[in-house]
Design a protein around this motif. Structure first.
Motif, PDB file in Angstrom:
ATOM      1  N   ASP A   1      44.673  23.720  30.613  1.00  0.00           N
ATOM      2  CA  ASP A   1      43.145  24.028  30.124  1.00  0.00           C
ATOM      3  C   ASP A   1      43.002  25.045  29.411  1.00  0.00           C
ATOM      4  N   TYR A   2      43.720  26.145  29.733  1.00  0.00           N
ATOM      5  CA  TYR A   2      43.444  27.567  29.149  1.00  0.00           C
ATOM      6  C   TYR A   2      44.900  27.893  28.913  1.00  0.00           C
ATOM      7  N   ARG A   3      45.181  28.791  27.779  1.00  0.00           N
ATOM      8  CA  ARG A   3      46.338  29.391  27.299  1.00  0.00           C
ATOM      9  C   ARG A   3      47.010  30.203  28.435  1.00  0.00           C
ATOM     10  N   ILE A   4      46.062  31.080  29.132  1.00  0.00           N
ATOM     11  CA  ILE A   4      46.389  31.920  30.284  1.00  0.00           C
ATOM     12  C   ILE A   4      45.084  31.744  31.306  1.00  0.00           C
ATOM     13  N   ASN A   5      45.437  31.822  32.700  1.00  0.00           N
ATOM     14  CA  ASN A   5      44.659  31.683  33.789  1.00  0.00           C
ATOM     15  C   ASN A   5      44.977  32.578  34.818  1.00  0.00           C
ATOM     16  N   TRP A   6      44.352  33.843  34.976  1.00  0.00           N
ATOM     17  CA  TRP A   6      44.674  34.751  36.088  1.00  0.00           C
ATOM     18  C   TRP A   6      44.223  34.258  37.350  1.00  0.00           C
ATOM     19  N   GLY A   7      43.152  33.400  37.377  1.00  0.00           N
ATOM     20  CA  GLY A   7      42.724  32.569  38.701  1.00  0.00           C
ATOM     21  C   GLY A   7      41.683  33.635  39.345  1.00  0.00           C
ATOM     22  N   ILE A   8      41.092  34.557  38.551  1.00  0.00           N
ATOM     23  CA  ILE A   8      39.916  35.634  39.172  1.00  0.00           C
ATOM     24  C   ILE A   8      38.708  34.803  39.331  1.00  0.00           C
ATOM     25  N   GLU A   9      38.121  35.158  40.679  1.00  0.00           N
ATOM     26  CA  GLU A   9      36.891  34.723  40.927  1.00  0.00           C
ATOM     27  C   GLU A   9      35.852  35.403  40.239  1.00  0.00           C
ATOM     28  N   LEU A  10      34.667  34.501  39.895  1.00  0.00           N
ATOM     29  CA  LEU A  10      33.503  34.980  39.252  1.00  0.00           C
ATOM     30  C   LEU A  10      32.899  36.447  39.748  1.00  0.00           C
ATOM     31  N   PRO A  11      32.663  36.418  41.143  1.00  0.00           N
ATOM     32  CA  PRO A  11      32.158  37.864  41.510  1.00  0.00           C
ATOM     33  C   PRO A  11      33.024  39.345  40.982  1.00  0.00           C
ATOM     34  N   ARG A  12      34.311  38.629  41.071  1.00  0.00           N
ATOM     35  CA  ARG A  12      35.118  39.900  40.374  1.00  0.00           C
ATOM     36  C   ARG A  12      34.996  40.088  39.210  1.00  0.00           C
ATOM     37  N   LEU A  13      35.103  38.979  38.082  1.00  0.00           N
ATOM     38  CA  LEU A  13      34.832  39.085  36.778  1.00  0.00           C
ATOM     39  C   LEU A  13      33.483  39.749  36.487  1.00  0.00           C
ATOM     40  N   ALA A  14      32.531  39.401  37.004  1.00  0.00           N
ATOM     41  CA  ALA A  14      31.458  40.157  36.901  1.00  0.00           C
ATOM     42  C   ALA A  14      31.356  41.690  36.951  1.00  0.00           C
ATOM     43  N   GLY A  15      32.275  41.894  38.054  1.00  0.00           N
ATOM     44  CA  GLY A  15      32.336  43.553  38.341  1.00  0.00           C
ATOM     45  C   GLY A  15      33.000  44.012  37.130  1.00  0.00           C
ATOM     46  N   ILE A  16      33.982  43.335  36.586  1.00  0.00           N
ATOM     47  CA  ILE A  16      34.912  44.007  35.718  1.00  0.00           C
ATOM     48  C   ILE A  16      33.994  44.143  34.333  1.00  0.00           C
ATOM     49  N   ALA A  17      33.135  43.049  33.967  1.00  0.00           N
ATOM     50  CA  ALA A  17      32.128  42.999  33.085  1.00  0.00           C
ATOM     51  C   ALA A  17      31.317  44.354  33.219  1.00  0.00           C
ATOM     52  N   ASP A  18      30.941  44.716  34.337  1.00  0.00           N
ATOM     53  CA  ASP A  18      30.150  45.715  34.466  1.00  0.00           C
ATOM     54  C   ASP A  18      30.749  46.991  34.265  1.00  0.00           C
TER      55      ASP A  18
END
Length: 209
Positions: free
Chosen positions: A46-63
């Motif tokens: 489905d994706y070229r790469i998937n690190w399996g990171i959950e959305l709350p942590r992605l939101a934290g990285i975005a911040d």
């Protein structure tokens, strides 16, 4: 050259800064990767790469990286093709930098319901032309673009940002797209917002039944 002459930022320097930020983001992603989820997703392609990171942590990285975010960074993340990079692109793209043409290009490039959901959740409701794009997509024959459109309308409806005429257009389009589960989801949300809405949805379903 005089040593006191100010240094002018060049496109090359800007590119170096962009690449540096991308490297830092990827370091964060690798540090937070979920090995089991990542391995499973690579098998689905489905994706070229998937690190399996959950959305709350992605939101934290975005911040963490939002102060450095601009259109170029968001585009570069999108082009990476990785699940997390594309979700971050949706979170970090400045609303005033995402024009209608770019919306179409990204929607055309979406391949999964998950990414369509993130696109509609984190990016589209922030855009002044969200409704225009959503109605364009729900009239499209391409299933994923329809999905992007209906999911965007779900968020706009929850925020009560649809005019009466837009609601009627939505009902007409959704009535002919009940093979798309997100059209059904949008109808369910519309019906939940008031008794009159619920009666309109019931009328549609009764006619089909």
């Amino acid at each position: 050259m005089d040593n006191n002459t100010p240094i002018i930022n060049t496109p090359a320097a800007t590119d170096d800064t962009l690449q540096s930020v991308l490297v830092d983001i990827k370091k964060e992603l690798r540090a937070n990767m979920n090995g089991i989820a990542s391995a499973h997703s690579r098998q689905t392609a489905d994706y070229r790469i998937n690190w399996g990171i959950e959305l709350p942590r992605l939101a934290g990285i975005a911040d963490e990286f939002r102060p450095q975010a601009d259109r170029k960074l968001a585009q570069a993340l999108w082009k990476e093709g990785a699940r997390e990079c594309r979700i971050l692109a949706c979170m970090l793209m400045p609303a005033d930098a995402m024009d209608e043409d770019m919306c179409d290009i990204w929607a055309e490039d979406i391949r999964t319901d998950e990414l369509a959901t993130m696109f509609a959740l984190y990016l589209m409701p922030r855009l002044p032309h969200a409704s225009t794009m959503a109605f364009r997509w729900i009239a499209d024959e391409h299933t994923i673009r329809q999905t992007c459109g209906y999911l965007t309308l779900c968020h706009l409806m929850r925020r009560h940002e649809m005019s009466d005429s837009a609601q009627e257009e939505f009902l007409d389009q959704a009535a002919s797209a009940l093979n798309n589960r997100y059209a059904i989801k949008a109808l369910q949300i519309y019906a939940s917002l008031g008794e009159d809405n619920a009666r309109k949805v019931k009328k549609i379903l009764d006619c089909l039944g």
